[in-house]
Structure formats: structure tokens, C-alpha cells
Design a protein around this motif. Sequence first.
Motif, short mmCIF file in Angstrom:
data_model
loop_
_atom_site.label_atom_id
_atom_site.label_comp_id
_atom_site.label_asym_id
_atom_site.label_seq_id
_atom_site.Cartn_x
_atom_site.Cartn_y
_atom_site.Cartn_z
N MET A 86 0.84 -1.19 0.00
CA MET A 86 0.00 0.00 0.00
C MET A 86 0.88 1.25 0.00
N ARG A 87 0.29 2.39 -0.37
CA ARG A 87 1.00 3.67 -0.33
C ARG A 87 0.88 4.27 1.07
N ALA A 88 1.96 4.93 1.51
CA ALA A 88 1.97 5.52 2.84
C ALA A 88 2.95 6.68 2.89
N VAL A 89 2.74 7.58 3.86
CA VAL A 89 3.66 8.69 4.10
C VAL A 89 4.78 8.19 5.01
N VAL A 90 6.00 8.18 4.50
CA VAL A 90 7.15 7.62 5.21
C VAL A 90 8.14 8.74 5.54
N TYR A 91 8.56 8.79 6.79
CA TYR A 91 9.57 9.75 7.22
C TYR A 91 10.94 9.33 6.71
N LYS A 92 11.62 10.26 6.03
CA LYS A 92 12.95 9.98 5.47
C LYS A 92 14.08 10.62 6.27
N PRO A 136 14.20 7.31 10.52
CA PRO A 136 13.65 7.20 9.17
C PRO A 136 12.96 5.85 8.97
N GLY A 137 11.86 5.88 8.25
CA GLY A 137 11.11 4.66 7.97
C GLY A 137 9.76 4.59 8.66
N ILE A 138 9.56 5.44 9.69
CA ILE A 138 8.28 5.42 10.39
C ILE A 138 7.18 5.95 9.47
N VAL A 139 6.02 5.30 9.49
CA VAL A 139 4.84 5.77 8.76
C VAL A 139 4.04 6.68 9.68
N PHE A 140 3.85 7.92 9.26
CA PHE A 140 3.17 8.91 10.08
C PHE A 140 1.65 8.70 10.05
N PRO A 149 4.44 -0.07 18.55
CA PRO A 149 4.69 -0.58 17.21
C PRO A 149 3.51 -0.42 16.26
N TYR A 150 2.79 0.70 16.37
CA TYR A 150 1.55 0.86 15.63
C TYR A 150 1.75 1.78 14.42
N THR A 151 1.69 1.19 13.24
CA THR A 151 1.91 1.92 12.00
C THR A 151 0.87 3.02 11.84
N GLY A 152 1.31 4.16 11.34
CA GLY A 152 0.43 5.30 11.19
C GLY A 152 -0.59 5.13 10.08
N GLY A 153 -1.57 6.01 10.08
CA GLY A 153 -2.69 5.92 9.15
C GLY A 153 -2.63 6.88 7.98
N GLN A 154 -1.51 7.58 7.80
CA GLN A 154 -1.37 8.35 6.56
C GLN A 154 -0.97 7.35 5.49
N ALA A 155 -1.92 6.51 5.19
CA ALA A 155 -1.71 5.35 4.34
C ALA A 155 -3.07 4.87 3.85
N GLU A 156 -3.04 3.88 2.98
CA GLU A 156 -4.31 3.39 2.44
C GLU A 156 -5.08 2.53 3.42
#
Length: 380
Positions: free
Chosen positions: A1-7, A53-57, A122-129
Motif C-alpha cells: 500500500m502507499r503511505a507517508v514515510v519519514y525519510k 527514518p522509515g516510520i509511517v506517520f 509498534p503501531y503503523t500510522g494511518g497516513q496510508a491506504e
Amino acid sequence: MRAVVYKGPFEVAIEQVEDPRIQHPNDVLVRVTSTAICGSDLHMYEGRTTAEPGIVFGHENLGVVEETGEGVTTLSKGDRVVMPFNVACGFCKNCSAGFTGFCLTVNPGFAGGAYGYVAMGPYTGGQAEYVRVPYADFNCLKLPEGTEKETDFVLLADIFPTGYHGNELADVRPGDSVAVYGAGPVGLMAAYSAMLRGASKVFVVDRVAERLQKAEEIGAIPIDFSQGNPAEQIKEQTDGQGTDKGIDAVGYQAQAQGEDREEPAIVLNSLVETVRPTGALGIPGLYVPSDPGGPDEQAKKGMLMVSIGRLFEKGLRLGTGQCNVKRYNRHLRDMIIEDRAKPSFVVSHELPLDQASSAYEKFDKRVEGYTKVVLHPQAA
């Protein structure tokens, strides 16, 4: 899925990441239709936290249930839901007492968990599909079917309850006068909530003209701190007494008056001077135990020069801490449904997920009227 990833500092990107999946019988998967960018996300975006880096916001999430674990009993595929930014179990000592922002189960060794935020589990963010929601029966708040009031309801994930929480911390009551420092989204929600609670007079302190204009539009009295000491400006309009209550909606990246530099304790100390003796302060604005970008060595350790002597002398009460969203979101939802509240006045932009990088940059720089951004990863 597509997601906003911190670089890295000042850089996010839309990337393909692994799809979430049901990991426990009490999980659900939600197809995200709206997810907001929060001022708290900017702390990570600017490199002012220990985020790697790598965290999904994304901790302000709304969508439609796509799949349910076999242990879920109150939710079904197709339900429209909004989730508190707090991930909470619902049964630990703190959750049972209503302190869901300080759950003792979801993030072992730390009181509290959240989606897509550093040190919050460890909860992935929801700026994603899609987003996985644990303890879903407890964490999902059902909404009316359809797409009506989407930008109102998504604010139930964080900023509307957080603004309301600031009033709870300050014990704002009908007839009180209130000073809110900060006219960002949370500050505007705090001012709006104060008026919903019957405050007689609400002052909002900031220096950004567009934000102060928003405050004035909802009936608050704007105070531009670039034009002079805000506490003195407010006292001039309260017969020299100051306000009954005060709310800090700024936090540790506060700006010094008349200077282009940070002064982390200035809002706290200004509130001590603004609020009358025996009044109360509510502090939902974020303060952290360590700040890599702090302006001095003490600030980098989360230690600030606060006028505790003056606070004691005036007999001021003080409440702090992140919002326990579950304590407020149901009745705030019902106020939205009944047209008693419309918090979406703060939303300046609705954009597709693909424009997240530009939105972060513009929101961080406070340009082009960016006050609150809602991203839409998928159609409702």
C-alpha cells in the motif's frame, strides 16, 4: 500500500510499504478515507524527536472497516469509524479509570501508545491506504454511514478532543474568562471548546494574522503577541485582573516575543502572569523529556525555567498531559451529528495522499493559509 514515510528532517515521501494484516482476534483493518496532518507530526518532521527514518506517520485516522478479527463483536465490514490517536486496551488500571492516553498494556514499559508516533509503540500510522486497529471494539468509534461531515468527524481522532481536554485540565466552567495561547488547530479547538462550555470571554494569543483572524471569526478576542506583552494586553481588557483560566496550546517550540528564536518556557510563564490568583492552567501543548533541537542544554533535556515561585504565590492549579480521547469523543461526535458543533472550520486544505510531501512543507512553514490539512488516501 502507499503511505507517508519519514525519510529524515524536513523530508517525507510516498512509498509502497507492507500491507497491514490481522495480527490478533481483536484487530480490524480499516480502509483510510481521511487522515489529518497534526502539529505533533511536525515535531518529528523537523527532526525534533528521536524518530528514525522509515516510520509511517499518521495518528488522526478515519475510514471504513474492511476486515475484522474473529474476536471482534461490535464491528462489521463496512462500518464507518474514527479512531482516537491513543491506542488503548480498555481494561488496564489507567484505561478503567478513563486515562486511555496512558494505557499500561499497549506499549510495555511506557504509559501510552499511539499510531505512527515515535516511542508510542509498534503501531503503523494511518497516513496510508489502510491501518490496523488493535483492541478494535474499544478503539473504534462508529459514525453515521456515508460521507457527510467527514472533515468534522476526522477531527475527533485528536484535535477536537485535545482542545476540549485543555478546558477540562483548566476546569473551564460557564461564565469563566479564558486565555488560550496558540491559534494553531489545537488552540482554535481549545477556544471553540471554551465557548461550547459557556465561557464568557475567550482570548487567543498568536502572531500569525490568518490564525488570529480564524479566532476572531469564531467569537474569540485575538491578541497579537508581536505587538506587546500578551499578559498585559489581556489584563487591560479584564480590569487588570487577568483571566479565570488559561490554556497552553503551544508547547515546547514556543517563540520568544519580538525575536526569531525559541524560548520553550515563555508560554508557561506568560500564562502564570495572565491568569488571576487562584485560577487554573491547562497544558495540552506538547512538552518532551528530550529535544535534540532545544535552544540550550537544559531544554535539550526537557528541563525548562518555569516561574514556579510565582505560580505558588498566586495559588494557581495546573493540569498537564496528552488527551484521553475516549473520555470525550462520543459526546463530541453527538454534538457534531446534532449540528451543535462544527470543528471543521479549522480545515484549510483537503488533498490526495500523493500531495503529502508538499503539504508537510507548507504546513510547517505556515504558508498559503495552511492551518489544518486532511489527506484522502482512498475514496470514502
